[in-house]
Design a protein around this motif. Structure first.
Motif, short mmCIF file in Angstrom:
data_model
loop_
_atom_site.label_atom_id
_atom_site.label_comp_id
_atom_site.label_asym_id
_atom_site.label_seq_id
_atom_site.Cartn_x
_atom_site.Cartn_y
_atom_site.Cartn_z
N ARG A 177 0.85 -1.18 0.00
CA ARG A 177 0.00 0.00 0.00
C ARG A 177 0.90 1.25 0.00
O ARG A 177 1.87 1.34 0.73
CB ARG A 177 -0.90 0.02 1.24
CG ARG A 177 -1.95 -1.06 1.27
CD ARG A 177 -3.11 -0.71 0.32
NE ARG A 177 -4.19 -1.68 0.44
CZ ARG A 177 -4.38 -2.67 -0.39
NH1 ARG A 177 -3.53 -2.85 -1.39
NH2 ARG A 177 -5.39 -3.50 -0.25
N PHE A 178 0.55 2.24 -0.90
CA PHE A 178 1.23 3.53 -0.88
C PHE A 178 0.68 4.36 0.26
O PHE A 178 -0.55 4.43 0.46
CB PHE A 178 1.02 4.27 -2.21
CG PHE A 178 1.82 3.70 -3.35
CD1 PHE A 178 3.19 3.91 -3.43
CD2 PHE A 178 1.20 2.94 -4.34
CE1 PHE A 178 3.92 3.40 -4.50
CE2 PHE A 178 1.93 2.43 -5.39
CZ PHE A 178 3.30 2.64 -5.48
N ALA A 227 6.10 2.12 -1.34
CA ALA A 227 4.87 1.44 -0.91
C ALA A 227 5.22 0.56 0.30
O ALA A 227 6.35 0.09 0.43
CB ALA A 227 4.30 0.61 -2.04
N ASP A 280 -1.06 -1.92 -5.51
CA ASP A 280 -1.60 -0.59 -5.23
C ASP A 280 -1.05 0.37 -6.28
O ASP A 280 -0.01 0.11 -6.89
CB ASP A 280 -1.23 -0.14 -3.82
CG ASP A 280 -2.04 1.07 -3.38
OD1 ASP A 280 -3.01 1.41 -4.09
OD2 ASP A 280 -1.67 1.68 -2.37
#
Length: 570
Positions: free
Chosen positions: A44-45, A69, A143
């Motif tokens: 996830r960023f 990320a 992501d």
């Protein structure tokens, strides 16, 4: 259980038996439980927009920024792979993963230009490269984030309109003729003027000049294509506002040929013709070369010069392929009549203006066999048909040399014999009258005259004119009677003395003559300086008065000193 929430657990385990009145005995232990990670979380960023500022002067291949990320998994399950989503501006950049930090490193694939485009926007996707198939249903393990790159303006050097300039100019173009121009611009905001100059390290600095303001290139010297056909040099452009910012471009100038040289026979030919040649035979094929850069398809023509075309012994046949043949026109040639022929050949080119040259070919007549094979072309071969070999020629030359030596020896012996006849006998009466300006040393002084002349009185007949003075006028010599060979020398001298005393043409000054004879009873006795007195005062010169009027002046000089007056001497 979730490893990302709690990774380790401790469990207390108790063991108890059921026997005994007291209810049994029990024991406890603690068990530590560590959860093993599985790839059940996508990367996830932490934010959806990354903004990077990049100078336009950044070199290609350099890293211009990083994005990251986060994957809560551990180890191999936490590895992230970054990719640029195809779209606007994505082809100018590239992204790789830093293995140590798992960050995405953005690199520049192509150069940036603020004046062309000031900003780029593209998307970057982060994903797990190692997926667990048990968790596919959980959702996509990736992501996406947006990256915006702003290009910063940098003061840059001028930019040329072409990467290479090619120009052409004819040779012998007048000095100062403009042959082309180069153009460079400052593309930065607030454009600056540009100045041009030739890179002095290159070869074309002395042959061309450039206008520093407009970039026009002109000739500075006369060009010669035969000397240099191409020039390659560099032009430097710099900003007036910042001269340190420069750019360079190559200029290639081709020198075009002007037809200034006539074609000429390419190599010297040794042409021979057989004595038994027939009319119409080709005895030599010739070609020509032109120092000019001949254009494609240029045709050279061959022909005889006008003066040689009248009753020619040979002619020229043009093959129309820039070659020609020398063709015979006679039925046989004789070496004895003419060994060499000189054939003037005119060669013309087809360029403008037409250039031509006359080339003289030398053709030698040679002896050949019946098949036309040349046997000999030298001078010796001319004598071979009459039976004279090389040995015979050498023998003839030796005989001529021997005859010349004999003649020279004969002449030399004749001259020597003629000299010897003058000295045939010591009894010959000779006369030799020698004139010199100082008083001799007597009989011992024999270096001033040749006493041998006294032995040949006939030699006196050859003395036609007195040699001791230069006469004022020419007088015919007196005829003297021939003297007998046995005449006494004293009588001979007296006779000559009397002749000189009575000669009205004699000069009015004394002349001392030595006859190499003193005679018996001479008044003067010996004239030798050996028996002379030691001092001049002891000598008596009175006897000089008895010698006659010819010695009067001498007697006055050596007589009494007061009687001699030089002013009265004439």
């Amino acid at each position: 259980m979730d490893r990302e929430v709690k990774e380790q657990y401790q469990v207390l385990i108790q063991a108890k038996d059921m026997g005994g009145q007291l209810g049994g005995l029990a024991g406890t232990t603690i068990v530590n439980i560590t959860l093993t990670d599985v790839n059940d979380n996508p990367p996830r960023f932490p934010k959806s927009i990354f903004h990077l500022k990049v100078p336009e002067s950044s070199p290609v291949g350099s890293a211009i920024g990083r994005i990251r990320a986060v994957d809560p998994d551990f180890g191999r399950n936490a590895e992230i792979e970054y990719n640029i989503v195809p779209g606007d501006g994505g082809n100018l950049f590239d992204i790789i993963t830093d293995e140590d930090t798992q960050e995405g490193v953005i690199k520049l694939k192509k150069p940036l230009d603020f004046e062309t485009k000031k900003a780029y926007t593209f998307k970057v996707e982060a994903s797990n490269p190692h997926l667990d198939h048990r968790f596919h249903s959980v959702g996509p393990f990736k992501d996406t984030a947006t990256v915006k790159i702003s290009v910063l303006d940098v003061d840059e050097p001028p930019v040329f309109s072409k990467p290479l300039y090619t120009m052409e100019v004819y040779e012998d173009t007048p000095v100062g003729t403009i042959i082309g121009a180069v153009t460079a611009q400052d593309l930065d905001v607030g454009s600056s003027a540009v100045r041009y100059l030739i890179d002095w390290k290159s070869d074309g600095d002395s042959y061309f000049t450039i206008d520093g303001t407009d970039g026009t290139i002109a000739t500075n010297e006369l060009l010669d294509r035969e000397s240099t056909a191409q020039y390659n040099f560099s032009i430097i452009a710099s900003k007036v506002s910042n001269p340190l910012l420069t750019s360079k471009v190559n200029v290639l100038i081709n020198v075009l040929d002007v037809n200034e040289f006539p074609p000429e026979i390419s190599v010297p030919y040794e042409t021979a013709v057989c004595e038994n040649a027939k009319p119409g035979q080709i005895i030599q094929v010739v070609s020509a070369a032109d120092r000019d850069l001949s254009p494609a398809g240029q045709q050279l023509s061959f022909k005889l010069s006008p003066e040689a075309a009248i009753k020619p012994n040979f002619t020229v046949r043009d093959f129309r392929n820039n070659t020609a043949g020398i063709e015979t026109r006679r039925n046989g040639y004789s070496r004895r009549q003419q060994e060499l022929y000189f054939l003037p050949v005119v060669i013309e080119d087809s360029s403008y203006p037409v250039q031509s040259s006359t080339n003289t070919m030398t053709i030698r007549v040679c002896r050949c066999d019946s098949d036309g094979t040349i046997l000999s072309c030298n001078v010796e071969a001319i004598f071979l048909p009459v039976g004279l070999s090389t040995g015979a020629l050498i023998a003839i030359l030796l005989c001529i040399v021997i005859l010349l030596v004999i003649v020279v020896l004969y002449v030399a012996l004749r001259r020597q014999k003629k000299k010897d006849t003058l000295m045939t006998s010591k009894e010959d009466i000779r006369d030799n009258v020698i004139h010199y300006d100082d008083e001799g040393g007597g009989e011992e002084d024999t270096q001033a005259f040749d006493i041998g002349a006294l032995r040949n009185p006939k030699v006196i007949e050859d003395n036609k004119i007195r040699r001791d003075i230069k006469p004022d006028s020419f007088c015919l010599p007196r005829q003297r009677p021939a003297m007998e060979d046995n005449t006494d020398i004293r009588d001979f001298i007296n006779q000559r003395l009397q002749e000189n005393d009575m000669d009205p043409a004699a000069p009015p000054y004394d002349s001392l003559a030595t006859y190499a004879y003193e005679g018996n009873g001479s008044v003067a006795e010996s004239l030798s300086s050996i028996d002379s007195l030691t001092t001049e005062a002891d000598q008596d010169y009175d006897f000089l008065t008895d010698w006659g009027p010819r010695f009067k002046v001498l007697a006055d000089m050596f007589g009494e000193e007061e009687s001699y007056n030089p002013d009265k001497v004439t």
